[in-house]
Motif scaffolding. Structure first.
Motif, short mmCIF file in Angstrom:
data_model
loop_
_atom_site.label_atom_id
_atom_site.label_comp_id
_atom_site.label_asym_id
_atom_site.label_seq_id
_atom_site.Cartn_x
_atom_site.Cartn_y
_atom_site.Cartn_z
N LYS A 97 0.87 -1.18 0.00
CA LYS A 97 0.00 0.00 0.00
C LYS A 97 0.90 1.23 0.00
CE LYS A 97 -0.67 -0.08 5.04
NZ LYS A 97 -1.67 -0.11 6.13
N SER A 98 0.43 2.29 -0.62
CA SER A 98 1.26 3.49 -0.75
C SER A 98 0.39 4.74 -0.64
CB SER A 98 1.99 3.48 -2.09
OG SER A 98 2.77 4.66 -2.24
N VAL A 99 0.83 5.68 0.18
CA VAL A 99 0.10 6.94 0.38
C VAL A 99 1.09 8.10 0.32
CG1 VAL A 99 -1.36 8.27 1.96
CG2 VAL A 99 -1.60 5.79 1.86
N LYS A 100 0.80 9.07 -0.54
CA LYS A 100 1.61 10.30 -0.65
C LYS A 100 3.10 10.00 -0.83
CE LYS A 100 -1.61 12.91 2.26
NZ LYS A 100 -1.80 13.66 3.53
N SER A 101 3.42 9.09 -1.76
CA SER A 101 4.81 8.69 -1.98
C SER A 101 5.14 8.64 -3.47
CB SER A 101 5.07 7.31 -1.35
OG SER A 101 4.85 7.37 0.04
N LYS A 102 6.43 8.79 -3.78
CA LYS A 102 6.87 8.76 -5.18
C LYS A 102 6.66 7.38 -5.78
CE LYS A 102 10.25 12.53 -4.92
NZ LYS A 102 9.97 12.94 -3.54
N LEU A 103 6.81 6.35 -4.98
CA LEU A 103 6.55 4.98 -5.44
C LEU A 103 5.08 4.67 -5.12
CD1 LEU A 103 9.78 3.20 -4.13
CD2 LEU A 103 9.38 4.27 -6.36
N TYR A 104 4.26 4.60 -6.15
CA TYR A 104 2.82 4.44 -5.91
C TYR A 104 2.19 3.27 -6.64
CZ TYR A 104 2.72 6.96 -10.35
OH TYR A 104 2.91 7.34 -11.64
N SER A 105 2.90 2.67 -7.61
CA SER A 105 2.34 1.53 -8.34
C SER A 105 2.42 0.28 -7.45
CB SER A 105 3.09 1.28 -9.64
OG SER A 105 2.70 0.05 -10.21
N LEU A 106 1.29 -0.17 -6.95
CA LEU A 106 1.29 -1.28 -6.00
C LEU A 106 1.81 -2.56 -6.63
CD1 LEU A 106 -2.06 -0.70 -4.06
CD2 LEU A 106 0.20 0.26 -3.65
N SER A 107 1.44 -2.82 -7.87
CA SER A 107 1.90 -4.05 -8.54
C SER A 107 3.42 -4.04 -8.70
CB SER A 107 1.22 -4.21 -9.90
OG SER A 107 1.48 -3.09 -10.73
N ASP A 108 4.00 -2.88 -9.02
CA ASP A 108 5.45 -2.78 -9.17
C ASP A 108 6.16 -2.93 -7.81
OD1 ASP A 108 5.41 -2.46 -11.91
OD2 ASP A 108 5.31 -0.27 -11.82
N ILE A 109 5.60 -2.30 -6.77
CA ILE A 109 6.18 -2.41 -5.43
C ILE A 109 6.22 -3.88 -5.00
CG2 ILE A 109 5.85 -1.85 -2.99
CD1 ILE A 109 4.53 0.81 -3.99
N GLN A 110 5.09 -4.57 -5.19
CA GLN A 110 5.00 -5.98 -4.81
C GLN A 110 6.00 -6.83 -5.58
OE1 GLN A 110 0.21 -5.64 -3.89
NE2 GLN A 110 0.91 -6.97 -5.50
N SER A 111 6.06 -6.61 -6.89
CA SER A 111 6.94 -7.41 -7.75
C SER A 111 8.41 -7.22 -7.39
CB SER A 111 6.70 -7.04 -9.21
OG SER A 111 7.60 -7.69 -10.06
N ILE A 112 8.83 -5.98 -7.20
CA ILE A 112 10.24 -5.68 -6.92
C ILE A 112 10.63 -6.21 -5.54
CG2 ILE A 112 11.78 -3.75 -6.35
CD1 ILE A 112 10.40 -2.34 -8.82
N CYS A 113 9.75 -6.06 -4.56
CA CYS A 113 10.05 -6.57 -3.20
C CYS A 113 10.12 -8.10 -3.20
CB CYS A 113 9.01 -6.09 -2.21
SG CYS A 113 9.12 -4.31 -1.86
N LYS A 114 9.25 -8.73 -3.94
CA LYS A 114 9.28 -10.19 -4.03
C LYS A 114 10.59 -10.66 -4.66
CE LYS A 114 7.15 -14.33 -4.02
NZ LYS A 114 6.45 -14.98 -2.90
N LYS A 115 10.99 -10.01 -5.74
CA LYS A 115 12.25 -10.38 -6.41
C LYS A 115 13.43 -10.19 -5.47
CE LYS A 115 10.81 -9.30 -11.15
NZ LYS A 115 10.93 -8.31 -12.26
N SER A 116 13.40 -9.11 -4.68
CA SER A 116 14.50 -8.83 -3.75
C SER A 116 14.59 -9.91 -2.68
CB SER A 116 14.28 -7.46 -3.11
OG SER A 116 15.30 -7.19 -2.18
N ILE A 117 13.45 -10.31 -2.13
CA ILE A 117 13.43 -11.35 -1.10
C ILE A 117 13.90 -12.68 -1.67
CG2 ILE A 117 11.97 -12.62 0.53
CD1 ILE A 117 10.13 -10.08 0.52
N VAL A 118 13.39 -13.03 -2.85
CA VAL A 118 13.78 -14.28 -3.50
C VAL A 118 15.29 -14.29 -3.77
CG1 VAL A 118 13.60 -15.62 -5.63
CG2 VAL A 118 11.53 -14.79 -4.49
N ASN A 119 15.80 -13.15 -4.22
CA ASN A 119 17.23 -13.05 -4.54
C ASN A 119 18.08 -13.33 -3.30
OD1 ASN A 119 19.85 -11.25 -4.70
ND2 ASN A 119 19.23 -11.64 -6.81
N ARG A 120 17.68 -12.75 -2.16
CA ARG A 120 18.46 -12.97 -0.94
C ARG A 120 18.33 -14.42 -0.46
NH1 ARG A 120 20.52 -9.75 3.80
NH2 ARG A 120 20.80 -11.32 5.42
#
Length: 391
Positions: A97-120
Protein backbone atom coordinates in the motif's frame (compact mmCIF):
# COMPACT_ATOMS: atom_id res chain seq x y z
CA UNK A 1 14.09 -13.18 20.87
CA UNK A 2 12.65 -9.66 20.96
CA UNK A 3 10.62 -8.29 18.07
CA UNK A 4 9.35 -4.85 17.14
CA UNK A 5 5.60 -5.29 16.73
CA UNK A 6 2.81 -3.32 15.10
CA UNK A 7 -0.84 -3.58 16.11
CA UNK A 8 -2.96 -1.95 13.40
CA UNK A 9 -6.04 -0.06 14.52
CA UNK A 10 -9.11 1.68 13.16
CA UNK A 11 -8.48 5.44 13.02
CA UNK A 12 -9.65 6.87 16.33
CA UNK A 13 -9.10 3.60 18.20
CA UNK A 14 -5.31 3.79 18.68
CA UNK A 15 -5.46 4.90 22.34
CA UNK A 16 -7.80 2.01 23.16
CA UNK A 17 -5.41 -0.52 21.58
CA UNK A 18 -2.52 1.05 23.51
CA UNK A 19 -4.45 0.68 26.77
CA UNK A 20 -5.09 -3.00 26.04
CA UNK A 21 -1.43 -3.66 25.30
CA UNK A 22 -0.43 -1.93 28.55
CA UNK A 23 -2.90 -4.07 30.52
CA UNK A 24 -1.41 -7.19 28.91
CA UNK A 25 2.04 -6.16 30.15
CA UNK A 26 3.72 -5.15 26.88
CA UNK A 27 6.45 -2.49 26.91
CA UNK A 28 7.88 0.33 24.77
CA UNK A 29 4.42 1.18 23.43
CA UNK A 30 4.15 4.12 21.03
CA UNK A 31 1.18 5.37 19.01
CA UNK A 32 0.93 6.62 15.44
CA UNK A 33 -2.04 7.13 13.14
CA UNK A 34 -3.63 3.74 12.53
CA UNK A 35 -1.06 1.70 14.41
CA UNK A 36 0.48 1.04 17.81
CA UNK A 37 4.08 -0.18 18.18
CA UNK A 38 5.28 -2.39 21.02
CA UNK A 39 7.95 -4.96 21.91
CA UNK A 40 7.24 -8.68 22.25
CA UNK A 41 8.97 -12.05 22.30
CA UNK A 42 7.62 -15.28 20.80
CA UNK A 43 5.19 -15.78 23.70
CA UNK A 44 4.09 -12.16 23.40
CA UNK A 45 3.13 -12.69 19.75
CA UNK A 46 0.82 -15.52 20.78
CA UNK A 47 -0.59 -13.57 23.72
CA UNK A 48 -1.28 -10.42 21.68
CA UNK A 49 -3.15 -12.37 19.00
CA UNK A 50 -5.20 -14.30 21.54
CA UNK A 51 -6.08 -11.40 23.85
CA UNK A 52 -6.18 -8.02 22.09
CA UNK A 53 -9.84 -7.22 21.40
CA UNK A 54 -9.64 -3.94 19.48
CA UNK A 55 -6.65 -4.22 17.09
CA UNK A 56 -7.13 -5.26 13.47
CA UNK A 57 -3.94 -7.32 13.02
CA UNK A 58 -0.58 -7.97 14.70
CA UNK A 59 2.60 -7.61 12.60
CA UNK A 60 6.32 -8.13 13.14
CA UNK A 61 8.13 -5.04 11.88
CA UNK A 62 11.24 -6.24 10.04
CA UNK A 63 12.43 -3.03 8.39
CA UNK A 64 11.86 0.69 7.98
CA UNK A 65 13.69 3.03 5.61
CA UNK A 66 13.22 5.82 3.07
CA UNK A 67 12.98 4.95 -0.63
CA UNK A 68 12.09 7.14 -3.60
CA UNK A 69 13.33 4.82 -6.39
CA UNK A 70 12.67 1.17 -7.15
CA UNK A 71 16.41 0.50 -7.11
CA UNK A 72 16.64 1.81 -3.54
CA UNK A 73 13.56 -0.20 -2.57
CA UNK A 74 15.11 -3.41 -3.95
CA UNK A 75 18.43 -2.81 -2.17
CA UNK A 76 16.91 -1.93 1.20
CA UNK A 77 14.51 -4.90 1.20
CA UNK A 78 17.46 -7.12 0.24
CA UNK A 79 19.33 -6.05 3.41
CA UNK A 80 16.63 -7.49 5.68
CA UNK A 81 17.64 -10.86 7.19
CA UNK A 82 14.69 -12.76 5.72
CA UNK A 83 16.29 -16.09 6.52
CA UNK A 84 15.68 -15.34 10.21
CA UNK A 85 11.94 -15.46 9.56
CA UNK A 86 11.12 -17.41 6.38
CA UNK A 87 12.03 -21.12 6.02
CA UNK A 88 12.99 -22.57 2.64
CA UNK A 89 9.61 -23.90 1.46
CA UNK A 90 7.32 -21.38 3.16
CA UNK A 91 4.78 -19.23 1.33
CA UNK A 92 5.64 -15.53 1.37
CA UNK A 93 3.12 -13.46 -0.62
CA UNK A 94 3.84 -9.71 -0.77
CA UNK A 95 1.14 -7.06 -0.50
CA UNK A 96 1.63 -3.32 -0.77
CA UNK A 97 0.00 0.00 0.00
CA UNK A 98 1.26 3.49 -0.75
CA UNK A 99 0.10 6.94 0.38
CA UNK A 100 1.61 10.30 -0.65
CA UNK A 101 4.81 8.69 -1.98
CA UNK A 102 6.87 8.76 -5.18
CA UNK A 103 6.55 4.98 -5.44
CA UNK A 104 2.82 4.44 -5.91
CA UNK A 105 2.34 1.53 -8.34
CA UNK A 106 1.29 -1.28 -6.00
CA UNK A 107 1.90 -4.05 -8.54
CA UNK A 108 5.45 -2.78 -9.17
CA UNK A 109 6.18 -2.41 -5.43
CA UNK A 110 5.00 -5.98 -4.81
CA UNK A 111 6.94 -7.41 -7.75
CA UNK A 112 10.24 -5.68 -6.92
CA UNK A 113 10.05 -6.57 -3.20
CA UNK A 114 9.28 -10.19 -4.03
CA UNK A 115 12.25 -10.38 -6.41
CA UNK A 116 14.50 -8.83 -3.75
CA UNK A 117 13.43 -11.35 -1.10
CA UNK A 118 13.78 -14.28 -3.50
CA UNK A 119 17.23 -13.05 -4.54
CA UNK A 120 18.46 -12.97 -0.94
CA UNK A 121 16.88 -16.28 0.10
CA UNK A 122 18.14 -18.05 -3.03
CA UNK A 123 21.71 -17.25 -1.96
CA UNK A 124 21.08 -18.34 1.64
CA UNK A 125 19.27 -21.59 0.74
CA UNK A 126 21.30 -22.17 -2.45
CA UNK A 127 18.29 -22.69 -4.69
CA UNK A 128 16.75 -20.80 -7.60
CA UNK A 129 13.23 -22.16 -7.09
CA UNK A 130 10.95 -21.85 -4.10
CA UNK A 131 8.06 -24.30 -3.87
CA UNK A 132 6.10 -22.12 -1.41
CA UNK A 133 4.04 -25.09 -0.23
CA UNK A 134 4.34 -24.79 3.54
CA UNK A 135 3.32 -22.27 6.25
CA UNK A 136 2.45 -18.66 5.25
CA UNK A 137 4.46 -15.53 6.05
CA UNK A 138 2.39 -12.73 4.50
CA UNK A 139 4.56 -9.66 3.93
CA UNK A 140 3.19 -6.12 3.89
CA UNK A 141 5.16 -3.26 2.33
CA UNK A 142 3.58 0.03 3.40
CA UNK A 143 4.87 3.35 2.08
CA UNK A 144 3.82 6.65 3.64
CA UNK A 145 5.51 9.93 2.64
CA UNK A 146 8.32 7.87 1.04
CA UNK A 147 9.03 6.00 4.30
CA UNK A 148 8.79 2.24 3.77
CA UNK A 149 7.67 -0.06 6.59
CA UNK A 150 8.15 -3.78 5.93
CA UNK A 151 6.29 -6.19 8.18
CA UNK A 152 5.11 -9.80 8.44
CA UNK A 153 1.50 -10.55 9.38
CA UNK A 154 1.31 -12.86 12.40
CA UNK A 155 -2.50 -12.96 12.49
CA UNK A 156 -3.61 -14.17 9.06
CA UNK A 157 -7.28 -13.26 8.76
CA UNK A 158 -8.22 -10.07 10.62
CA UNK A 159 -8.55 -10.23 14.39
CA UNK A 160 -12.24 -9.30 14.12
CA UNK A 161 -12.83 -12.88 12.97
CA UNK A 162 -13.45 -14.40 16.38
CA UNK A 163 -15.01 -17.57 15.01
CA UNK A 164 -18.51 -17.04 16.37
CA UNK A 165 -20.17 -14.99 13.66
CA UNK A 166 -20.80 -17.53 10.91
CA UNK A 167 -23.91 -15.60 9.97
CA UNK A 168 -24.50 -11.87 9.94
CA UNK A 169 -27.00 -9.26 8.87
CA UNK A 170 -26.61 -6.97 5.86
CA UNK A 171 -24.41 -4.36 7.56
CA UNK A 172 -22.53 -6.08 10.39
CA UNK A 173 -20.22 -4.20 12.69
CA UNK A 174 -16.73 -5.62 13.10
CA UNK A 175 -16.18 -7.36 16.40
CA UNK A 176 -13.05 -5.26 17.01
CA UNK A 177 -15.05 -2.02 16.64
CA UNK A 178 -17.83 -3.30 18.90
CA UNK A 179 -15.25 -4.12 21.59
CA UNK A 180 -13.74 -0.68 21.07
CA UNK A 181 -17.08 1.07 21.63
CA UNK A 182 -17.52 -0.81 24.90
CA UNK A 183 -14.01 0.15 25.97
CA UNK A 184 -14.56 3.84 25.09
CA UNK A 185 -17.81 3.83 27.09
CA UNK A 186 -15.95 2.28 30.05
CA UNK A 187 -18.67 -0.30 30.39
CA UNK A 188 -18.17 -2.81 33.23
CA UNK A 189 -19.96 -6.10 33.80
CA UNK A 190 -21.72 -4.73 36.90
CA UNK A 191 -23.60 -2.25 34.65
CA UNK A 192 -26.79 -3.42 32.85
CA UNK A 193 -26.33 -3.11 29.06
CA UNK A 194 -28.98 -2.91 26.34
CA UNK A 195 -28.56 -2.72 22.55
CA UNK A 196 -31.97 -1.89 21.02
CA UNK A 197 -30.65 -2.36 17.44
CA UNK A 198 -28.60 -5.49 18.10
CA UNK A 199 -28.68 -7.01 14.59
CA UNK A 200 -26.57 -10.18 14.71
CA UNK A 201 -25.69 -9.44 18.35
CA UNK A 202 -22.08 -8.28 18.04
CA UNK A 203 -22.03 -5.58 20.75
CA UNK A 204 -23.84 -7.75 23.31
CA UNK A 205 -21.72 -10.82 22.52
CA UNK A 206 -18.47 -8.84 22.80
CA UNK A 207 -19.65 -7.52 26.18
CA UNK A 208 -20.47 -11.07 27.28
CA UNK A 209 -17.01 -12.28 26.26
CA UNK A 210 -15.48 -9.46 28.30
CA UNK A 211 -17.68 -10.33 31.30
CA UNK A 212 -16.70 -14.02 31.13
CA UNK A 213 -13.06 -13.10 30.40
CA UNK A 214 -13.04 -15.16 27.21
CA UNK A 215 -9.98 -14.43 25.06
CA UNK A 216 -11.28 -13.08 21.71
CA UNK A 217 -8.87 -15.27 19.71
CA UNK A 218 -9.54 -18.49 21.58
CA UNK A 219 -11.76 -20.09 18.92
CA UNK A 220 -9.66 -19.37 15.82
CA UNK A 221 -6.26 -20.05 14.28
CA UNK A 222 -3.45 -17.64 13.40
CA UNK A 223 -0.82 -17.78 10.65
CA UNK A 224 2.01 -17.59 13.19
CA UNK A 225 0.61 -20.65 14.96
CA UNK A 226 2.16 -22.76 12.19
CA UNK A 227 5.50 -20.93 12.14
CA UNK A 228 8.69 -22.73 13.11
CA UNK A 229 9.75 -19.37 14.58
CA UNK A 230 7.36 -19.86 17.53
CA UNK A 231 7.46 -23.22 19.37
CA UNK A 232 4.09 -25.01 19.33
CA UNK A 233 4.47 -25.47 23.10
CA UNK A 234 4.07 -21.70 23.56
CA UNK A 235 0.73 -21.69 21.74
CA UNK A 236 -0.48 -24.70 23.75
CA UNK A 237 0.49 -23.03 27.03
CA UNK A 238 -1.10 -19.70 26.09
CA UNK A 239 -4.33 -21.36 24.94
CA UNK A 240 -4.46 -23.37 28.16
CA UNK A 241 -4.07 -20.12 30.13
CA UNK A 242 -6.96 -18.64 28.15
CA UNK A 243 -9.24 -21.54 29.07
CA UNK A 244 -8.24 -21.31 32.72
CA UNK A 245 -9.01 -17.57 32.75
CA UNK A 246 -12.68 -18.01 31.77
CA UNK A 247 -15.19 -17.02 34.45
CA UNK A 248 -18.11 -19.43 34.56
CA UNK A 249 -20.22 -17.83 37.30
CA UNK A 250 -21.02 -14.32 36.04
CA UNK A 251 -23.83 -12.05 37.23
CA UNK A 252 -24.50 -9.60 34.38
CA UNK A 253 -27.45 -8.03 32.54
CA UNK A 254 -26.98 -8.10 28.74
CA UNK A 255 -30.02 -7.57 26.51
CA UNK A 256 -30.29 -7.18 22.74
CA UNK A 257 -33.43 -6.24 20.80
CA UNK A 258 -34.21 -5.98 17.10
CA UNK A 259 -37.29 -5.70 14.89
CA UNK A 260 -36.09 -8.49 12.59
CA UNK A 261 -36.81 -12.03 13.87
CA UNK A 262 -34.14 -13.42 11.53
CA UNK A 263 -31.48 -11.15 13.10
CA UNK A 264 -32.51 -12.30 16.58
CA UNK A 265 -32.19 -15.96 15.57
CA UNK A 266 -28.73 -15.21 14.14
CA UNK A 267 -27.72 -13.38 17.32
CA UNK A 268 -28.76 -16.37 19.43
CA UNK A 269 -26.79 -18.76 17.19
CA UNK A 270 -23.72 -16.49 17.38
CA UNK A 271 -23.95 -16.27 21.17
CA UNK A 272 -23.97 -20.05 21.38
CA UNK A 273 -20.88 -20.30 19.15
CA UNK A 274 -19.15 -17.71 21.35
CA UNK A 275 -19.98 -19.67 24.50
CA UNK A 276 -22.01 -16.86 26.10
CA UNK A 277 -25.61 -17.95 25.46
CA UNK A 278 -26.11 -18.45 29.20
CA UNK A 279 -25.65 -14.77 30.10
CA UNK A 280 -27.31 -12.90 27.17
CA UNK A 281 -30.93 -12.25 26.30
CA UNK A 282 -32.10 -11.51 22.74
CA UNK A 283 -35.68 -10.61 21.86
CA UNK A 284 -37.73 -9.26 18.95
CA UNK A 285 -38.73 -5.75 20.04
CA UNK A 286 -39.24 -2.33 18.43
CA UNK A 287 -37.17 0.55 19.83
CA UNK A 288 -40.44 2.46 20.41
CA UNK A 289 -41.23 -0.16 23.05
CA UNK A 290 -37.93 0.38 24.89
CA UNK A 291 -38.29 0.01 28.64
CA UNK A 292 -36.27 -1.25 31.58
CA UNK A 293 -36.80 -1.71 35.29
CA UNK A 294 -33.11 -1.12 36.05
CA UNK A 295 -32.48 2.33 37.48
CA UNK A 296 -28.96 2.65 36.06
CA UNK A 297 -27.37 1.22 32.95
CA UNK A 298 -25.92 1.74 29.48
CA UNK A 299 -27.40 1.75 26.00
CA UNK A 300 -24.65 1.04 23.44
CA UNK A 301 -25.99 0.74 19.91
CA UNK A 302 -25.34 0.90 16.17
CA UNK A 303 -28.67 2.01 14.60
CA UNK A 304 -29.34 2.33 10.84
CA UNK A 305 -27.36 5.19 9.25
CA UNK A 306 -29.51 5.97 6.21
CA UNK A 307 -26.61 5.84 3.75
CA UNK A 308 -28.99 5.85 0.77
CA UNK A 309 -30.86 9.06 -0.10
CA UNK A 310 -34.27 7.37 -0.03
CA UNK A 311 -33.62 6.31 3.58
CA UNK A 312 -32.73 9.77 4.94
CA UNK A 313 -36.25 10.76 6.02
CA UNK A 314 -36.88 7.37 7.60
CA UNK A 315 -33.65 7.56 9.61
CA UNK A 316 -34.36 11.16 10.63
CA UNK A 317 -37.68 10.05 12.10
CA UNK A 318 -36.00 7.08 13.79
CA UNK A 319 -33.47 9.30 15.57
CA UNK A 320 -36.25 11.65 16.69
CA UNK A 321 -38.08 8.62 18.10
CA UNK A 322 -34.92 7.48 19.91
CA UNK A 323 -34.62 10.91 21.51
CA UNK A 324 -38.16 10.73 22.83
CA UNK A 325 -37.91 7.10 23.96
CA UNK A 326 -34.59 7.48 25.82
CA UNK A 327 -35.32 10.94 27.35
CA UNK A 328 -37.10 9.62 30.48
CA UNK A 329 -34.08 7.46 31.40
CA UNK A 330 -31.90 10.25 32.75
CA UNK A 331 -29.84 7.88 34.90
CA UNK A 332 -28.93 5.74 31.88
CA UNK A 333 -25.92 6.55 29.70
CA UNK A 334 -26.51 6.33 25.95
CA UNK A 335 -23.79 5.61 23.38
CA UNK A 336 -24.74 5.78 19.69
CA UNK A 337 -22.52 5.31 16.63
CA UNK A 338 -23.79 6.70 13.32
CA UNK A 339 -22.60 8.44 10.16
CA UNK A 340 -25.64 10.75 10.19
CA UNK A 341 -24.20 14.27 10.47
CA UNK A 342 -27.26 15.85 12.14
CA UNK A 343 -27.84 13.13 14.71
CA UNK A 344 -27.71 15.45 17.74
CA UNK A 345 -30.28 17.80 16.21
CA UNK A 346 -32.74 14.98 15.51
CA UNK A 347 -32.04 13.22 18.81
CA UNK A 348 -32.84 16.51 20.53
CA UNK A 349 -29.80 16.73 22.81
CA UNK A 350 -26.14 17.64 22.38
CA UNK A 351 -23.83 14.78 23.29
CA UNK A 352 -21.62 14.96 26.38
CA UNK A 353 -18.72 13.74 24.21
CA UNK A 354 -18.26 12.90 20.55
CA UNK A 355 -15.57 10.77 18.93
CA UNK A 356 -14.84 10.27 15.21
CA UNK A 357 -14.35 6.63 14.20
CA UNK A 358 -14.46 4.57 11.03
CA UNK A 359 -16.90 1.68 10.61
CA UNK A 360 -15.23 0.02 7.65
CA UNK A 361 -14.82 2.83 5.10
CA UNK A 362 -17.68 4.86 6.57
CA UNK A 363 -16.80 7.90 8.68
CA UNK A 364 -18.93 7.78 11.80
CA UNK A 365 -19.32 9.59 15.10
CA UNK A 366 -19.68 7.93 18.48
CA UNK A 367 -22.10 10.14 20.43
CA UNK A 368 -21.78 9.72 24.19
CA UNK A 369 -24.51 10.86 26.57
CA UNK A 370 -23.53 10.41 30.21
CA UNK A 371 -26.37 9.55 32.59
CA UNK A 372 -26.74 10.79 36.13
CA UNK A 373 -24.44 8.90 38.48
CA UNK A 374 -25.81 6.86 41.39
CA UNK A 375 -25.65 8.75 44.71
CA UNK A 376 -22.70 7.90 46.90
CA UNK A 377 -23.67 5.75 49.89
CA UNK A 378 -23.87 7.81 53.06
CA UNK A 379 -21.14 7.10 55.54
CA UNK A 380 -22.47 5.93 58.88
CA UNK A 381 -20.85 6.70 62.22
CA UNK A 382 -19.82 3.03 62.42
CA UNK A 383 -18.08 3.08 59.00
CA UNK A 384 -16.25 6.30 59.89
CA UNK A 385 -15.01 4.76 63.14
CA UNK A 386 -13.91 1.60 61.31
CA UNK A 387 -11.91 3.59 58.77
CA UNK A 388 -10.24 5.53 61.57
CA UNK A 389 -9.30 2.30 63.36
CA UNK A 390 -7.80 0.84 60.13
CA UNK A 391 -5.65 3.92 59.60
Amino acid sequence: MKFKMIATAVFGMEAIVKKELEQLGFENITVENGRVMFDADERGIARANLWVRTAERIFIKVGEFKATTFESLFDQVHKIAWENYIPKNAKFPVNAKSVKSKLYSLSDIQSICKKSIVNRLSKVYQTQWFEETEEPYSILVGILNDVVTVSIDTSGSGLHRRGYREKGNEAPMKETLAAGLLSISRWQSKIPLIDPFCGSGTIIIEAAMMAKHIAPGLNRKFDSESWRLIPSSIWKEERKACYEAIKHDVDVVLQGYDLDPRSIRTAMDNAELAGVEDIVHFQVRDVKDFSTSYQYGYVVTNPPYGERLNEQEEVKQLYQLMGRVFAPYKTWSKYVITSYENFEREFGTKATKNRKLYNGRIKTYFYQYFGEKPPRPKRTTESIENSKNKS
